[in-house]
Write a protein that holds these residues in place. Structure first.
Motif, PDB file in Angstrom:
ATOM      1  N   ASN A 151       6.449   3.826 -16.711  1.00 31.09           N
ATOM      2  CA  ASN A 151       4.971   3.729 -17.021  1.00 31.09           C
ATOM      3  C   ASN A 151       4.554   2.833 -15.903  1.00 31.09           C
ATOM      4  OD1 ASN A 151       4.776   5.463 -19.154  1.00 31.09           O
ATOM      5  ND2 ASN A 151       5.305   3.797 -20.381  1.00 31.09           N
ATOM      6  N   PRO A 152       3.697   3.103 -15.097  1.00 32.93           N
ATOM      7  CA  PRO A 152       2.993   2.178 -14.127  1.00 32.93           C
ATOM      8  C   PRO A 152       2.668   0.774 -14.560  1.00 32.93           C
ATOM      9  CG  PRO A 152       1.819   4.143 -14.198  1.00 32.93           C
ATOM     10  CD  PRO A 152       2.642   4.225 -15.238  1.00 32.93           C
ATOM     11  N   ILE A 153       2.955  -0.385 -13.925  1.00 30.48           N
ATOM     12  CA  ILE A 153       2.803  -1.550 -14.364  1.00 30.48           C
ATOM     13  C   ILE A 153       1.269  -2.144 -14.209  1.00 30.48           C
ATOM     14  CG2 ILE A 153       5.304  -2.246 -14.057  1.00 30.48           C
ATOM     15  CD1 ILE A 153       4.471  -3.663 -11.498  1.00 30.48           C
ATOM     16  N   ALA A 154       1.103  -2.924 -14.694  1.00 26.51           N
ATOM     17  CA  ALA A 154      -0.429  -3.542 -14.668  1.00 26.51           C
ATOM     18  C   ALA A 154      -0.370  -4.617 -13.477  1.00 26.51           C
ATOM     19  CB  ALA A 154      -1.026  -4.051 -16.020  1.00 26.51           C
ATOM     20  N   ALA A 155      -0.542  -4.367 -12.381  1.00 29.61           N
ATOM     21  CA  ALA A 155      -0.505  -5.413 -11.386  1.00 29.61           C
ATOM     22  C   ALA A 155      -1.862  -5.886 -10.566  1.00 29.61           C
ATOM     23  CB  ALA A 155       0.457  -4.902 -10.240  1.00 29.61           C
ATOM     24  N   ASN A 156      -1.922  -6.835 -10.193  1.00 26.15           N
ATOM     25  CA  ASN A 156      -3.073  -7.476  -9.504  1.00 26.15           C
ATOM     26  C   ASN A 156      -3.029  -7.021  -7.901  1.00 26.15           C
ATOM     27  OD1 ASN A 156      -1.952  -9.397  -7.659  1.00 26.15           O
ATOM     28  ND2 ASN A 156      -1.840 -10.790  -9.304  1.00 26.15           N
ATOM     29  N   HIS A 157      -4.082  -6.870  -7.257  1.00 21.58           N
ATOM     30  CA  HIS A 157      -4.166  -6.481  -5.720  1.00 21.58           C
ATOM     31  C   HIS A 157      -4.198  -7.868  -4.893  1.00 21.58           C
ATOM     32  CE1 HIS A 157      -4.680  -2.784  -7.956  1.00 21.58           C
ATOM     33  NE2 HIS A 157      -5.755  -3.058  -8.321  1.00 21.58           N
ATOM     34  N   SER A 158      -3.796  -8.768  -5.081  1.00 20.32           N
ATOM     35  CA  SER A 158      -3.561  -9.886  -4.071  1.00 20.32           C
ATOM     36  C   SER A 158      -2.935  -9.617  -2.914  1.00 20.32           C
ATOM     37  CB  SER A 158      -2.771 -11.034  -4.773  1.00 20.32           C
ATOM     38  OG  SER A 158      -1.602 -11.043  -5.014  1.00 20.32           O
ATOM     39  N   LEU A 159      -2.905 -10.084  -1.907  1.00 19.17           N
ATOM     40  CA  LEU A 159      -2.505 -10.008  -0.545  1.00 19.17           C
ATOM     41  C   LEU A 159      -0.949 -10.004  -0.487  1.00 19.17           C
ATOM     42  CD1 LEU A 159      -4.745 -11.490   2.007  1.00 19.17           C
ATOM     43  CD2 LEU A 159      -4.703  -9.354   1.116  1.00 19.17           C
ATOM     44  N   ILE A 160      -0.376 -10.921  -1.424  1.00 22.61           N
ATOM     45  CA  ILE A 160       1.121 -11.064  -1.327  1.00 22.61           C
ATOM     46  C   ILE A 160       1.692  -9.848  -2.227  1.00 22.61           C
ATOM     47  CG2 ILE A 160       0.902 -12.654  -3.491  1.00 22.61           C
ATOM     48  CD1 ILE A 160       3.444 -12.753  -0.469  1.00 22.61           C
ATOM     49  N   VAL A 161       0.828  -9.366  -3.191  1.00 21.49           N
ATOM     50  CA  VAL A 161       1.530  -8.290  -4.045  1.00 21.49           C
ATOM     51  C   VAL A 161       1.289  -7.049  -3.115  1.00 21.49           C
ATOM     52  CG1 VAL A 161       0.772  -6.779  -5.839  1.00 21.49           C
ATOM     53  CG2 VAL A 161       0.633  -9.048  -6.339  1.00 21.49           C
ATOM     54  N   LEU A 162       0.164  -6.895  -2.233  1.00 17.45           N
ATOM     55  CA  LEU A 162       0.350  -5.846  -1.423  1.00 17.45           C
ATOM     56  C   LEU A 162       1.340  -5.799  -0.355  1.00 17.45           C
ATOM     57  CD1 LEU A 162      -3.548  -5.479  -0.592  1.00 17.45           C
ATOM     58  CD2 LEU A 162      -2.318  -4.038  -2.242  1.00 17.45           C
ATOM     59  N   PHE A 163       1.558  -7.037   0.141  1.00 17.97           N
ATOM     60  CA  PHE A 163       2.557  -7.202   1.311  1.00 17.97           C
ATOM     61  C   PHE A 163       4.132  -6.491   0.745  1.00 17.97           C
ATOM     62  CE2 PHE A 163       6.169  -9.562   3.065  1.00 17.97           C
ATOM     63  CZ  PHE A 163       5.909  -9.451   4.559  1.00 17.97           C
ATOM     64  N   PHE A 164       4.435  -7.034  -0.619  1.00 19.97           N
ATOM     65  CA  PHE A 164       5.636  -6.643  -1.126  1.00 19.97           C
ATOM     66  C   PHE A 164       5.541  -5.252  -1.380  1.00 19.97           C
ATOM     67  CE2 PHE A 164       6.335 -11.442  -1.437  1.00 19.97           C
ATOM     68  CZ  PHE A 164       7.512 -11.243  -0.787  1.00 19.97           C
ATOM     69  N   SER A 165       4.497  -4.777  -1.904  1.00 15.59           N
ATOM     70  CA  SER A 165       4.322  -3.039  -2.229  1.00 15.59           C
ATOM     71  C   SER A 165       4.414  -2.495  -1.017  1.00 15.59           C
ATOM     72  CB  SER A 165       2.849  -3.100  -2.820  1.00 15.59           C
ATOM     73  OG  SER A 165       2.802  -3.655  -4.232  1.00 15.59           O
ATOM     74  N   GLY A 166       4.108  -2.955  -0.128  1.00 11.25           N
ATOM     75  CA  GLY A 166       4.405  -2.182   1.420  1.00 11.25           C
ATOM     76  C   GLY A 166       5.905  -2.116   1.714  1.00 11.25           C
ATOM     77  N   MET A 167       6.628  -3.226   1.337  1.00 13.49           N
ATOM     78  CA  MET A 167       8.145  -3.488   1.760  1.00 13.49           C
ATOM     79  C   MET A 167       8.932  -2.477   0.890  1.00 13.49           C
ATOM     80  SD  MET A 167       8.914  -7.599   2.173  1.00 13.49           S
ATOM     81  CE  MET A 167      10.759  -7.072   2.367  1.00 13.49           C
ATOM     82  N   ILE A 168       8.533  -2.315  -0.487  1.00  7.65           N
ATOM     83  CA  ILE A 168       9.240  -1.451  -1.469  1.00  7.65           C
ATOM     84  C   ILE A 168       8.794  -0.062  -1.155  1.00  7.65           C
ATOM     85  CG2 ILE A 168       9.572  -0.905  -3.714  1.00  7.65           C
ATOM     86  CD1 ILE A 168       8.507  -3.622  -4.476  1.00  7.65           C
ATOM     87  N   ALA A 169       7.567   0.291  -0.865  1.00 10.61           N
ATOM     88  CA  ALA A 169       7.128   1.626  -0.701  1.00 10.61           C
ATOM     89  C   ALA A 169       7.829   2.430   0.428  1.00 10.61           C
ATOM     90  CB  ALA A 169       5.769   1.728  -0.670  1.00 10.61           C
ATOM     91  N   ILE A 170       7.749   1.320   1.688  1.00 12.84           N
ATOM     92  CA  ILE A 170       8.375   2.098   3.135  1.00 12.84           C
ATOM     93  C   ILE A 170       9.559   2.349   3.012  1.00 12.84           C
ATOM     94  CG2 ILE A 170       8.905   0.088   3.775  1.00 12.84           C
ATOM     95  CD1 ILE A 170       7.322   2.815   5.563  1.00 12.84           C
ATOM     96  N   CYS A 171      10.390   1.721   2.062  1.00 18.24           N
ATOM     97  CA  CYS A 171      11.932   1.894   1.960  1.00 18.24           C
ATOM     98  C   CYS A 171      12.111   3.349   1.327  1.00 18.24           C
ATOM     99  CB  CYS A 171      12.718   0.873   0.842  1.00 18.24           C
ATOM    100  SG  CYS A 171      12.718  -0.724   1.695  1.00 18.24           S
TER     101      CYS A 171
END
Length: 283
Positions: A151-171
């Motif tokens: 299930n999708p996790i509930a996460a905020n949209h802070s810049l640091i979260v977006l940065f690590f989301s980009g790292m994970i998603a691109i892989c």
């Protein structure tokens, strides 16, 4: 460096198709790169970037900087490919969002056809099929089937979260069978990033891209090593992952279908035919 216009146009088309796939939860741009014959070149090109051109630049040795820059970076690949991906993401994000919201079952039927045909084509390209590769494929199926059920996790949209989301998603985006968009969905960032693209929120977009850039440089080296030394085993595992992710479109079809199963079947067949045609024309 001599640029071949025809080759660059074909690479641009591949990039556009990859970008289109990467906007879709459950479909991987890496799959498109693989079936169109550009995957290994892309992974090798990314892993070859070692930033050796920075040293001569610091010393103001512009001739050495230029030499190192063109030695490390495959501009003939990256310029049209990145341009194609970028245009696809910017132009199709609104279309994909509309289709997913209003024609969920039909849209995912088409995606299911794309994934199924991609998995079949890739399996036919393995040098040999033995018990080891079959086991690796089954492991990939099981792991991705479980993963897609999370299930999708509930996460905020802070810049640091977006940065690590980009790292994970691109892989995931450069892995055949693993959807970067679906990972963003699990991380609770998919809709937010689509909205950011549609409204051109440059701060969020730049931070996300920065994370993706860091992630792809590191992960590509691992992939390049595996493909150079364990190509068949790596591909068999990735194909298994691709097959396991079929759980996502199937669940979306069965839970959102309000129209005809026949239309779903026709759209899935269209997806299969499209992948077969792409494989023959661009591989």
């Amino acid at each position: 460096m001599n640029f071949n216009l025809k080759d660059m146009i074909l690479i641009f088309i591949r990039g556009f198709l990859m970008g289109s796939a990467d906007t879709i939860p459950g479909v991987s741009g890496g799959t498109i790169a693989l079936i169109t014959g550009i995957y290994e070149r892309l992974i090798h090109a990314i892993s070859s970037i070692k930033f050796g051109f920075i040293k001569p630049l610091i010393k103001l040795d512009f001739a050495g900087f230029k030499e190192k820059l063109f030695e490390e970076i495959d501009f003939e690949l990256f310029i049209p490919l990145v341009l194609g991906i970028g245009i696809a993401v910017l132009t199709l994000s609104k279309v994909i969002r509309y289709l997913l919201q209003n024609y969920t079952a039909y849209t995912f039927s088409f995606f299911l056809g794309l994934i199924l045909a991609s998995a079949y084509i890739l399996y036919t390209k393995l040098d040999e099929i033995n018990i080891k590769l079959i086991i690796l494929t089954i492991i990939g199926i099981i792991l991705s089937y479980i993963f897609v059920g999370l299930n999708p996790i509930a996460a905020n949209h802070s810049l640091i979260v977006l940065f690590f989301s980009g790292m994970i998603a691109i892989c995931a985006m450069i892995l055949p069978g693993i959807s970067g968009s679906f990972l963003l969905l699990l991380l609770g960032q998919y809709a937010y990033m689509l909205d950011s693209l549609n409204s051109l929120n440059f701060t969020e977009i730049i931070v996300f891209i920065a994370g993706a850039f860091i992630g792809i440089l590191g992960f590509s080296k691992i992939l390049n090593y595996l493909l150079e030394n364990y190509e068949s085993a790596t591909m068999a595992f990735l194909i298994g992952i691709m097959i396991g992710t079929l759980r996502l479109p199937f669940n979306q079809i069965t839970s959102n279908l309000t129209g005809s199963w026949l239309i779903c079947l026709i759209l899935a067949i269209i997806g299969v035919v499209l992948i077969v045609v792409l494989e023959k024309k661009l591989s």
